[in-house]
Design an enzyme around this catalytic site. Structure first.
Site, PDB file in Angstrom:
ATOM      1  N   HIS A  39       0.832  -1.210   0.000  1.00  0.00           N
ATOM      2  CA  HIS A  39       0.000   0.000   0.000  1.00  0.00           C
ATOM      3  C   HIS A  39       0.868   1.262   0.000  1.00  0.00           C
ATOM      4  O   HIS A  39       0.543   2.240  -0.667  1.00  0.00           O
ATOM      5  CB  HIS A  39      -0.932  -0.007   1.227  1.00  0.00           C
ATOM      6  CG  HIS A  39      -1.966  -1.090   1.142  1.00  0.00           C
ATOM      7  ND1 HIS A  39      -3.292  -0.834   0.883  1.00  0.00           N
ATOM      8  CD2 HIS A  39      -1.865  -2.440   1.236  1.00  0.00           C
ATOM      9  CE1 HIS A  39      -3.965  -1.969   0.843  1.00  0.00           C
ATOM     10  NE2 HIS A  39      -3.113  -2.962   1.055  1.00  0.00           N
ATOM     11  N   GLN A  81      -5.415 -12.133  -5.082  1.00  0.00           N
ATOM     12  CA  GLN A  81      -4.340 -12.710  -5.914  1.00  0.00           C
ATOM     13  C   GLN A  81      -4.827 -13.710  -6.957  1.00  0.00           C
ATOM     14  O   GLN A  81      -4.284 -13.769  -8.066  1.00  0.00           O
ATOM     15  CB  GLN A  81      -3.277 -13.318  -4.987  1.00  0.00           C
ATOM     16  CG  GLN A  81      -2.628 -12.225  -4.121  1.00  0.00           C
ATOM     17  CD  GLN A  81      -2.036 -12.725  -2.815  1.00  0.00           C
ATOM     18  OE1 GLN A  81      -1.874 -13.939  -2.643  1.00  0.00           O
ATOM     19  NE2 GLN A  81      -1.715 -11.835  -1.898  1.00  0.00           N
ATOM     20  N   ASP A 124      -6.176   5.742   1.564  1.00  0.00           N
ATOM     21  CA  ASP A 124      -6.291   4.352   1.119  1.00  0.00           C
ATOM     22  C   ASP A 124      -7.717   3.867   1.381  1.00  0.00           C
ATOM     23  O   ASP A 124      -8.280   4.142   2.450  1.00  0.00           O
ATOM     24  CB  ASP A 124      -5.280   3.538   1.945  1.00  0.00           C
ATOM     25  CG  ASP A 124      -5.019   2.162   1.393  1.00  0.00           C
ATOM     26  OD1 ASP A 124      -5.992   1.451   1.110  1.00  0.00           O
ATOM     27  OD2 ASP A 124      -3.837   1.793   1.266  1.00  0.00           O
TER      28      ASP A 124
END
Ligand SMILES: O=c1ccn([C@@H]2O[C@H](COP(=O)(O)OP(=O)(O)O[C@H]3O[C@H](CO)[C@@H](O)[C@H](O)[C@H]3O)[C@@H](O)[C@H]2O)c(=O)[nH]1
Length: 466
Positions: A22, A385, A121
């Site tokens: 991040h 993922q 974020d």
């Protein structure tokens, strides 16, 4: 060059979630803003800040980027206070961080350096409330792909019901994205109930997104056109990526070869010397990023697969994971393989000795492989993922996915086959062709007049007018 308080067009606070995956993209985006005359200040929580040992990120193209810390409730310098769990930590960060961020904004105002915007974020949605409290522009930053985010949005709004039932059990489908088998959807979606805490964090991104002034996505438009177009009907979405250091793309930011803030110390010289001693395209680079925890059995299979491949390998195994390495693997393979606790991943990927990348498919790793032109073997573990691995193989065509057995393990033979496939197998030529296409598109996107560059200019002009 010293930039005076009046010289910059606007001052923005950039607030990433903790973790390398991040910090890197949001810091890199900050550099692009700084390059265009905005003053970014990177915000970190005290717990992380203490281990950073720096308060600035140097840049050659302009003044350094300042880092300011806010309280997370674990500010005790004696090292005595440690969070019990990530859930306790993030709760404390939310409560203490909101107050502390507000105080920082007031302090900066008093110092004559007022803030115009907060780019936060998505994992920290409460930062939007702080922005609102001060009438600041609020920009949400997504560090994951638009398809992944769109799926989460559909779940959060009840448009996809969990656990998956009916037609969703056959395919998960959101507008503009390819249909996914459930196992290709993010892990929190296909295995409902796994990691409930992280699932809440992920869905929390959409709790107040409708109030965000901007939604900034770390991709470039060509990667997920239709999904971006669909999302742009809901929010002011702009693609600004890939946030890979400029040296590997447009080279406009002088000496920008690294993100600049490693939370673990990379073994730079060791890796470079070892890679320098290997022939072109002969090394398999293996990394599972900053968070994945593999089982002992998976370690065993990876180690044996790499050894049996007879190829050179450079394997990043974080210190916290090293006890799981099969005994003797480092000594046994000292010529064939090098194991390090952390690498400078971009330097490794850019090295001519590196021939393929065995990765967990964290989104930054994928953007880096695409931008630097390195074939991928996807060994996804959890969260986004698996979806990224699907895109790697079937949509972007830059690699293959390793298949797991019924215990969820990638067996040694499977790993070997995948590595051979991307390096010299039937698909390898096609993969290389696709990589050169994506590499060119990535560069064009951030170069003068490219899609991401134009979007950043639009954002900068908006901030300057505030
Ligand atoms: O030895 C290493 C290994 C990694 N990296 C860097 O660390 C970052 C890792 O990011 P990423 O590949 O996205 O993996 P994670 O750290 O695991 O990222 C988390 O955050 C990402 C963005 O939200 C998600 O896509 C992932 O699934 C999640 O695990 C990349 O920029 C790498 O270049 C290094 O510099 N050295």
């Amino acid at each position: 060059m010293e930039v005076t308080k009046q010289a910059h067009k606007a001052h923005v606070l950039v607030f990433p979630f903790i973790g390398q995956g991040h910090v890197n993209p949001m810091l890199q985006f900050s550099k692009r803003l700084a390059f265009k005359g905005i003053k970014p200040t990177l915000i970190t929580a005290q717990y992380i800040f203490k281990s950073m040992q720096t308060t600035t990120i140097e840049t050659q193209f302009g003044p350094p980027i300042q880092i300011r810390s806010i309280s997370d409730g674990y500010d005790d310098d004696s090292g005595g206070s440690h969070p019990e769990s990530i859930a306790a930590y993030l709760d404390s960060l939310r409560v203490n961080g909101a107050k502390s961020l507000a105080q920082l904004i007031m302090r900066l105002n008093d110092e004559g350096d007022p803030v115009q915007a907060i780019i936060y974020d998505g994992f920290l949605p409460w930062a939007l409330d702080v922005a609102r409290q001060f009438g600041l522009v609020a920009g949400l930053f997504f560090t994951q792909s638009c398809t992944v985010n769109s799926i989460y949005y559909h779940v959060q709004r009840g448009l996809i019901q969990l656990p998956l039932t009916g037609p969703d059990l056959i395919k998960v489908s959101v507008p503009g994205a390819p249909e996914l088998h459930p196992f290709e959807a993010p892990s929190f979606v296909h295995t409902y109930g796994s990691y409930p805490f992280w699932f809440d964090v992920i869905l929390g991104q959409f709790s107040n997104i409708d109030q965000a002034d901007w939604v900034l996505c770390n991709i470039f438009y060509d990667m997920e056109k239709e999904v971006v177009d669909w999302m742009a009907k809901l929010w002011k979405v702009r693609t600004i990526g890939p946030t890979v250091p400029s040296y590997y793309l447009d080279k406009r930011l002088e000496d920008d070869t690294d993100y600049g803030l490693h939370l673990l110390k990379p073994d730079k010289t060791l890796c470079k010397n070892w890679l320098d001693s290997k022939p072109k395209d002969s090394v398999v680079y293996v990394s599972f990023g900053s968070a994945a925890e593999l089982s002992n059995e998976q370690f065993q299979e990876l180690a044996r697969g790499l050894k049996n491949s007879d190829l050179n390998f450079l394997w990043v195994v974080r210190e916290s994971e090293q006890a799981k390495l099969p005994k003797g693997i480092i000594e046994e393979n000292s010529k064939q393989g090098l194991v390090v606790g952390w690498a400078s991943q971009l330097e490794v990927l850019a090295h001519e000795a590196t021939g393929c990348f065995v990765t967990h498919c964290g989104f930054n790793s994928i953007l880096e492989a695409l931008s630097l032109g390195v074939p991928v073997v996807g060994v996804p573990q959890w969260t986004d993922q698996g979806t990224n691995a699907k895109f790697v193989e079937d949509i972007w065509g830059v690699g293959v996915r390793a298949r797991v057995d019924d215990k969820g393990i990638v067996q040694r033979k499977q790993l070997e086959e995948c590595i051979t496939e991307v390096m010299e197998g039937e698909k390898s030529e096609e993969i290389k062709k696709n990589l050169s296409k994506w590499k060119k598109l990535a560069k064009e996107a951030v170069d003068v007049g490219g899609s991401s560059d134009k979007n950043i200019d639009e954002f900068v002009a908006y901030l300057a007018a505030c």
